[in-house]
Design a protein around this motif. Structure first.
Motif, PDB file in Angstrom:
ATOM      1  N   PHE A  21       0.753  -1.173   0.100  1.00 40.43           N
ATOM      2  CA  PHE A  21       0.168   0.034  -0.092  1.00 40.43           C
ATOM      3  C   PHE A  21       0.860   1.161   0.077  1.00 40.43           C
ATOM      4  O   PHE A  21       0.619   2.033  -0.863  1.00 40.43           O
ATOM      5  CB  PHE A  21      -0.974   0.072   1.085  1.00 40.43           C
ATOM      6  CG  PHE A  21      -1.761   1.080   1.174  1.00 40.43           C
ATOM      7  CD1 PHE A  21      -3.063   1.348   0.442  1.00 40.43           C
ATOM      8  CD2 PHE A  21      -1.391   2.313   2.298  1.00 40.43           C
ATOM      9  CE1 PHE A  21      -3.800   2.532   0.473  1.00 40.43           C
ATOM     10  CE2 PHE A  21      -2.255   3.570   2.221  1.00 40.43           C
ATOM     11  CZ  PHE A  21      -3.132   3.480   1.643  1.00 40.43           C
ATOM     12  N   LEU A  22       1.940   1.080   0.919  1.00 38.16           N
ATOM     13  CA  LEU A  22       2.723   2.448   0.979  1.00 38.16           C
ATOM     14  C   LEU A  22       3.501   2.562  -0.569  1.00 38.16           C
ATOM     15  O   LEU A  22       3.702   3.708  -0.941  1.00 38.16           O
ATOM     16  CB  LEU A  22       3.606   2.229   2.115  1.00 38.16           C
ATOM     17  CG  LEU A  22       3.057   2.577   3.569  1.00 38.16           C
ATOM     18  CD1 LEU A  22       3.959   2.235   4.563  1.00 38.16           C
ATOM     19  CD2 LEU A  22       2.433   3.674   3.502  1.00 38.16           C
ATOM     20  N   GLY A  23       3.852   1.554  -1.063  1.00 36.33           N
ATOM     21  CA  GLY A  23       4.730   1.712  -1.982  1.00 36.33           C
ATOM     22  C   GLY A  23       3.908   2.115  -3.421  1.00 36.33           C
ATOM     23  O   GLY A  23       4.316   3.049  -4.081  1.00 36.33           O
ATOM     24  N   PHE A  24       2.620   1.877  -3.558  1.00 29.80           N
ATOM     25  CA  PHE A  24       1.636   2.446  -4.304  1.00 29.80           C
ATOM     26  C   PHE A  24       1.726   3.698  -4.027  1.00 29.80           C
ATOM     27  O   PHE A  24       1.501   4.487  -4.937  1.00 29.80           O
ATOM     28  CB  PHE A  24       0.437   1.502  -4.356  1.00 29.80           C
ATOM     29  CG  PHE A  24       0.627   0.081  -5.272  1.00 29.80           C
ATOM     30  CD1 PHE A  24       1.112  -0.004  -6.602  1.00 29.80           C
ATOM     31  CD2 PHE A  24       0.415  -0.990  -4.601  1.00 29.80           C
ATOM     32  CE1 PHE A  24       1.103  -1.061  -7.116  1.00 29.80           C
ATOM     33  CE2 PHE A  24       0.137  -2.340  -5.388  1.00 29.80           C
ATOM     34  CZ  PHE A  24       0.874  -2.290  -6.516  1.00 29.80           C
ATOM     35  N   ARG A  25       1.457   4.285  -3.091  1.00 31.82           N
ATOM     36  CA  ARG A  25       1.107   5.470  -2.437  1.00 31.82           C
ATOM     37  C   ARG A  25       2.361   6.328  -2.984  1.00 31.82           C
ATOM     38  O   ARG A  25       2.116   7.354  -3.565  1.00 31.82           O
ATOM     39  CB  ARG A  25       1.122   5.707  -1.075  1.00 31.82           C
ATOM     40  CG  ARG A  25      -0.369   5.288  -0.310  1.00 31.82           C
ATOM     41  CD  ARG A  25      -1.512   5.962  -1.201  1.00 31.82           C
ATOM     42  NE  ARG A  25      -1.208   7.586  -0.724  1.00 31.82           N
ATOM     43  CZ  ARG A  25      -2.314   8.381  -0.324  1.00 31.82           C
ATOM     44  NH1 ARG A  25      -3.444   8.145  -0.124  1.00 31.82           N
ATOM     45  NH2 ARG A  25      -1.977   9.762   0.198  1.00 31.82           N
ATOM     46  N   LEU A  26       3.541   5.733  -2.598  1.00 28.31           N
ATOM     47  CA  LEU A  26       4.706   6.583  -3.153  1.00 28.31           C
ATOM     48  C   LEU A  26       4.947   6.480  -4.706  1.00 28.31           C
ATOM     49  O   LEU A  26       5.500   7.588  -5.161  1.00 28.31           O
ATOM     50  CB  LEU A  26       6.104   5.921  -2.644  1.00 28.31           C
ATOM     51  CG  LEU A  26       6.223   6.049  -0.889  1.00 28.31           C
ATOM     52  CD1 LEU A  26       7.404   5.299  -0.440  1.00 28.31           C
ATOM     53  CD2 LEU A  26       6.174   7.423  -0.558  1.00 28.31           C
ATOM     54  N   PHE A  27       4.374   5.554  -5.223  1.00 30.11           N
ATOM     55  CA  PHE A  27       4.240   5.574  -6.785  1.00 30.11           C
ATOM     56  C   PHE A  27       3.527   6.637  -7.281  1.00 30.11           C
ATOM     57  O   PHE A  27       3.723   6.953  -8.486  1.00 30.11           O
ATOM     58  CB  PHE A  27       3.889   4.147  -6.955  1.00 30.11           C
ATOM     59  CG  PHE A  27       4.096   3.920  -8.725  1.00 30.11           C
ATOM     60  CD1 PHE A  27       5.419   3.774  -9.375  1.00 30.11           C
ATOM     61  CD2 PHE A  27       2.718   3.763  -9.415  1.00 30.11           C
ATOM     62  CE1 PHE A  27       5.421   3.813 -10.749  1.00 30.11           C
ATOM     63  CE2 PHE A  27       3.049   3.440 -10.711  1.00 30.11           C
ATOM     64  CZ  PHE A  27       4.348   3.619 -11.508  1.00 30.11           C
ATOM     65  N   GLY A  28       2.657   6.921  -6.438  1.00 27.30           N
ATOM     66  CA  GLY A  28       1.614   8.088  -6.885  1.00 27.30           C
ATOM     67  C   GLY A  28       0.308   8.028  -6.927  1.00 27.30           C
ATOM     68  O   GLY A  28      -0.504   8.950  -7.361  1.00 27.30           O
ATOM     69  N   LEU A  29      -0.187   6.884  -6.633  1.00 29.67           N
ATOM     70  CA  LEU A  29      -1.505   6.555  -6.623  1.00 29.67           C
ATOM     71  C   LEU A  29      -2.295   7.184  -5.292  1.00 29.67           C
ATOM     72  O   LEU A  29      -1.704   7.256  -4.542  1.00 29.67           O
ATOM     73  CB  LEU A  29      -1.965   4.803  -6.617  1.00 29.67           C
ATOM     74  CG  LEU A  29      -1.379   4.237  -7.854  1.00 29.67           C
ATOM     75  CD1 LEU A  29      -1.816   2.747  -7.543  1.00 29.67           C
ATOM     76  CD2 LEU A  29      -2.131   4.756  -8.895  1.00 29.67           C
ATOM     77  N   ASP A  30      -3.471   7.571  -5.315  1.00 27.79           N
ATOM     78  CA  ASP A  30      -4.274   7.972  -4.324  1.00 27.79           C
ATOM     79  C   ASP A  30      -4.754   6.909  -3.605  1.00 27.79           C
ATOM     80  O   ASP A  30      -4.404   5.742  -3.714  1.00 27.79           O
ATOM     81  CB  ASP A  30      -5.581   8.476  -4.725  1.00 27.79           C
ATOM     82  CG  ASP A  30      -6.641   7.770  -5.496  1.00 27.79           C
ATOM     83  OD1 ASP A  30      -6.153   6.593  -5.935  1.00 27.79           O
ATOM     84  OD2 ASP A  30      -7.768   7.973  -5.633  1.00 27.79           O
ATOM     85  N   GLY A  31      -5.219   6.928  -2.260  1.00 26.75           N
ATOM     86  CA  GLY A  31      -5.378   6.065  -1.307  1.00 26.75           C
ATOM     87  C   GLY A  31      -6.307   4.966  -1.710  1.00 26.75           C
ATOM     88  O   GLY A  31      -6.080   3.723  -1.303  1.00 26.75           O
ATOM     89  N   ILE A  32      -7.246   5.207  -2.367  1.00 26.35           N
ATOM     90  CA  ILE A  32      -8.291   4.130  -2.726  1.00 26.35           C
ATOM     91  C   ILE A  32      -7.609   3.229  -3.814  1.00 26.35           C
ATOM     92  O   ILE A  32      -7.877   1.986  -3.833  1.00 26.35           O
ATOM     93  CB  ILE A  32      -9.756   4.624  -3.353  1.00 26.35           C
ATOM     94  CG1 ILE A  32     -10.171   5.521  -2.087  1.00 26.35           C
ATOM     95  CG2 ILE A  32     -10.679   3.507  -3.793  1.00 26.35           C
ATOM     96  CD1 ILE A  32     -11.443   6.223  -2.376  1.00 26.35           C
ATOM     97  N   SER A  33      -6.878   3.745  -4.912  1.00 29.29           N
ATOM     98  CA  SER A  33      -6.387   3.142  -5.948  1.00 29.29           C
ATOM     99  C   SER A  33      -5.161   2.025  -5.182  1.00 29.29           C
ATOM    100  O   SER A  33      -5.224   0.965  -5.496  1.00 29.29           O
ATOM    101  CB  SER A  33      -5.894   3.929  -6.962  1.00 29.29           C
ATOM    102  OG  SER A  33      -6.890   4.478  -7.613  1.00 29.29           O
ATOM    103  N   ALA A  34      -4.440   2.685  -4.416  1.00 32.74           N
ATOM    104  CA  ALA A  34      -3.469   1.991  -3.706  1.00 32.74           C
ATOM    105  C   ALA A  34      -4.004   0.748  -3.044  1.00 32.74           C
ATOM    106  O   ALA A  34      -3.313  -0.261  -2.893  1.00 32.74           O
ATOM    107  CB  ALA A  34      -2.613   2.967  -2.864  1.00 32.74           C
ATOM    108  N   GLY A  35      -5.079   1.086  -2.358  1.00 32.50           N
ATOM    109  CA  GLY A  35      -5.523   0.004  -1.623  1.00 32.50           C
ATOM    110  C   GLY A  35      -6.070  -1.291  -2.691  1.00 32.50           C
ATOM    111  O   GLY A  35      -6.031  -2.407  -2.200  1.00 32.50           O
ATOM    112  N   ILE A  36      -6.502  -0.689  -3.564  1.00 29.28           N
ATOM    113  CA  ILE A  36      -7.541  -1.789  -4.415  1.00 29.28           C
ATOM    114  C   ILE A  36      -6.250  -2.673  -5.349  1.00 29.28           C
ATOM    115  O   ILE A  36      -6.220  -3.869  -5.006  1.00 29.28           O
ATOM    116  CB  ILE A  36      -8.182  -1.264  -5.493  1.00 29.28           C
ATOM    117  CG1 ILE A  36      -9.585  -0.547  -5.059  1.00 29.28           C
ATOM    118  CG2 ILE A  36      -8.474  -1.977  -6.735  1.00 29.28           C
ATOM    119  CD1 ILE A  36     -10.377   0.419  -5.837  1.00 29.28           C
TER     120      ILE A  36
END
Length: 99
Positions: A21-36
């Motif tokens: 989740f944190l990696g996807f957030r750092l990659f630039g996704l918003d919270g919902i997309s990173a969670g999915i």
């Protein structure tokens, strides 16, 4: 596997999901997309593990089956080693007759 090992594996999987989740957030996704996406990756991992487990079950390549085969071989070898030379000769003749 001990109970503490199961707890450690579960905690490790929990941390891996959070790390994704944190990696996807750092990659630039918003919270919902990173969670999915992190859930999708974790579910994909579980499905892959399940497929590998089912493959081992179908091919009978599991630890218990290997242990049973090794045990049966050891028992038969022990019985063979305990036979006297006369019994070995008689057994060999009986096997030759069956062929």
């Amino acid at each position: 596997m001990r109970r503490i090992d199961v707890i450690a594996v579960g905690f490790g999987i929990f941390l891996a999901g959070g790390g994704l989740f944190l990696g996807f957030r750092l990659f630039g996704l918003d919270g919902i997309s990173a969670g999915i996406w992190s859930q999708a990756v974790m579910v994909g991992g579980v499905v892959a593990w399940l497929a590998s487990y089912l493959l081992r079950v179908v091919t009978r390549n599991m630890t218990l089956n290997q242990q049973m085969d090794d045990y049966e071989s050891a028992v038969l070898q022990r019985r063979l080693d305990e036979l006297s030379p006369e019994q070995l000769t008689a057994l060999q003749e009986k096997l030759d007759q069956e062929k």
